[in-house]
Design an enzyme around this catalytic site. Structure first.
Site, short mmCIF file in Angstrom:
data_model
loop_
_atom_site.label_atom_id
_atom_site.label_comp_id
_atom_site.label_asym_id
_atom_site.label_seq_id
_atom_site.Cartn_x
_atom_site.Cartn_y
_atom_site.Cartn_z
N GLU A 101 0.74 -1.11 -0.08
CA GLU A 101 0.09 0.14 -0.03
C GLU A 101 0.71 1.08 0.01
O GLU A 101 1.89 1.20 0.68
CB GLU A 101 -1.12 -0.06 1.35
CG GLU A 101 -1.81 1.13 1.24
CD GLU A 101 -2.65 1.22 2.65
OE1 GLU A 101 -3.72 1.69 2.68
OE2 GLU A 101 -2.12 0.68 3.62
N LYS A 201 -10.22 0.60 -0.93
CA LYS A 201 -10.20 0.15 0.68
C LYS A 201 -11.22 0.74 1.28
O LYS A 201 -11.98 1.99 1.14
CB LYS A 201 -9.06 0.94 1.23
CG LYS A 201 -8.74 0.66 2.56
CD LYS A 201 -7.29 1.20 2.97
CE LYS A 201 -7.08 1.07 4.42
NZ LYS A 201 -5.71 1.72 4.65
N CYS A 234 -4.57 -3.49 4.26
CA CYS A 234 -4.11 -2.99 5.46
C CYS A 234 -4.96 -3.02 6.58
O CYS A 234 -5.34 -4.00 7.22
CB CYS A 234 -3.62 -1.65 5.33
SG CYS A 234 -2.30 -1.01 6.54
#
Length: 532
Positions: A101, A201, A234
């Site tokens: 990321e 995300k 993440c």
């Protein structure tokens, strides 16, 4: 069958070699080789994977406004490094590579300052597109074009993270005031350069530059070499959507995971949670973290339930490539199902304690039921200390062996332990059952055996990486969630594999008979998603 990896550059933690070194050798997936390799049907049963922990080249001032040309100049420096890693991986027959990321554009932007770094992203569900072969089809897609061409050049699936933009109409109730959505986006390219899919995300971590999509992307992509992969980013790993929902599909046996994760010990270092996720769900987990040690950002790996291969390095500033051979059908831990007491005396004692110690409602000060006093006549004092910004209730772990119990809010954590030798260190057993509210809000139930930072009770919960205390232990608790992640970390940021992890008589338990180095953390980390 033992899963084997061919690894380039580095195995495990603590060795520092430049990323351009590429002498390869075959090792077991993890720190210890425990079983002989079976050669039959090897190629048919495995695929080659790579993750790259990238030290990204960052803009000097992420708040400054740049032109698209200037932004591309910076991003191309990172993409040049990506391309080098793809070609190294290609020489080893890699079939899928994962990049981290924020690796291409960096972080800490405002919504305005990130805009020149954003590519336009058409929906792969609506448009079939090969950016390398059709570069002029859409404007502002230079990064996508380079990634697509890399996938072709390396003849591999490629997963990368970039910022993307999507215009929206004023009549769209979710449309931001500036008339566009900005997403933190993972992209997947096939080995022929086609854009296979994209994931935006959902659980943003203080990312003012980006929007969360109005609906959660549940992205599963298919590969010819290993079947179905899930994908998320993440902070998503701590939430039900999309991470857990993706794995409700039993055919998803692999996850690709770009991250820019800041380590937080003793419970949430990057490699800890990555490995725990692989064990908990019985999957392969391909995790690429960003590499900025001064920000506490390192920790990548290719993890299976039984073994791991990882990189964690707070000293060397260079990026790092892991190449590994991965089983298409990962094998779960031995003992994932309900066990019997015939396996070893300590497990028999564990079962005896369960049978003789029915659940009783006690407050945190009354940590021992009647049965427990037979194992430990001198109940140690309970105390409170902050761990991971949460107020844990703890008891010290004294002596060479014993049984401890500590409770809070209905969650009772139990520890049966033996120590071959006593070290001059303080360990404690802690419990937390409540809403975590710092750097994100989410409900946690945790049972944790941790090494304290010093000899004072107030040092329990501090971030430490070195320890000498060896343990054989059973750790268990009466969790009210089935989503439990087993954390096992030893000295020098070393991962170890539990002997057993599973459920027995409505208790989640973790068992380990011997450690190769001193224990830093052994924990059962539970998430109650419905109470977030």
């Amino acid at each position: 069958m033992q899963t084997l990896f061919t690894v380039c550059v580095m195995s495990g933690a603590g060795r520092q070699l430049a990323l351009f070194l590429c002498s390869c050798y075959v090792v077991a997936l993890g720190v210890h080789a425990e079983e002989p390799r079976e050669a039959s049907h090897h190629e048919a049963e495995h695929y080659m994977a790579a993750v790259y922990e990238h030290q990204s080249i960052l803009t000097f001032d992420p708040l400054a406004l740049m032109s698209r040309k200037e932004a591309l100049e910076l991003m191309n420096q990172n993409l040049d490094i990506y391309e080098q890693q793809v070609m190294i991986a290609a020489q080893k027959g890699v079939q899928i590579i994962v990049f981290p990321e924020d690796g291409i554009h960096g972080f800490n932007f405002t919504r305005t300052s990130v805009y020149p770094f954003l590519d336009f992203m058409p929906s792969p569900r609506l448009v079939r597109w090969n950016p390398c072969l059709e570069p002029h089809r859409f404007n502002d897609t230079e990064v996508l074009q380079r990634l697509s061409c890399m996938a072709i050049k390396g003849n591999m699936f490629l997963v990368a993270n970039l910022g993307t933009k999507q215009p929206c109409h004023r009549n769209d109730p979710g449309c931001p005031n500036d008339g566009r959505y900005q997403f933190n986006t993972n992209v997947v390219f096939s080995n022929n350069g086609t854009l296979v899919d994209r994931y935006r995300k959902h659980n943003l971590y203080f990312e003012a530059a980006f929007d969360a999509p109005l609906e959660v992307d549940l992205i599963i992509f298919d590969t010819p070499f290993a079947g179905k992969f899930g994908i998320f980013t993440c902070f998503d790993i701590l939430f039900f959507e999309p991470a857990i929902r993706l794995l409700q599909d039993p055919e998803v046996k692999h996850v690709v995971y770009p991250a820019a994760w800041m380590n937080q010990l003793p419970l949430l270092a990057a490699i800890q949670i990555q490995r725990a996720f692989a064990i908990a769900f019985g999957i392969n987990f391909l995790a690429a973290n960003i590499h900025h040690p001064t920000l506490g950002m390192t920790g990548s790996g290719i993890h299976s339930p039984r073994k791991s291969f990882w990189h964690h390095d707070m000293e060397d500033s260079r990026g790092h490539l892991i190449i590994a051979q991965v089983a298409k059908n990962p094998l779960g831990l031995i003992g994932m199902q309900n066990t019997t007491g015939k396996m070893d005396p300590s497990h028999s004692k564990f079962l005896e304690l369960l049978a003789g110690d029915p659940y009783c409602e006690k407050d945190a000060q009354e940590v021992h039921c009647d049965r427990a006093t037979k194992w430990n006549m001198n109940a140690p004092p309970t105390f409170h200390s902050e761990m991971m910004y949460d107020n844990f209730t703890l008891v010290p772990v004294w002596g060479k062996e014993g049984y401890l119990r500590v409770c809070a809010n209905g969650l009772c954590c139990h520890l049966l332990y033996q120590r071959p030798t006593l070290s001059k260190e303080l360990y404690a057993l802690g419990v937390f059952d409540g809403l975590h509210t710092v750097h994100g809000t989410y409900y946690v139930q945790a049972c944790a055996l941790v090494k304290c930072g010093g000899l004072g009770f107030d040092t329990c919960g501090q971030e430490i990486t070195e320890a000498t205390g060896r343990f054989a232990f059973h750790l268990w608790g009466n969790f009210s969630t089935s989503y439990i992640f087993p954390l096992l970390l030893t000295s020098g940021m070393t991962l170890e594999t539990p002997d057993q992890f599973g459920w027995e008589s409505d208790y989640s338990f973790l068992r380990k008979r011997g450690l190769s180095s001193g224990l830093v953390t052994a924990a059962l980390y539970g998430r109650l998603y419905e109470r977030d």
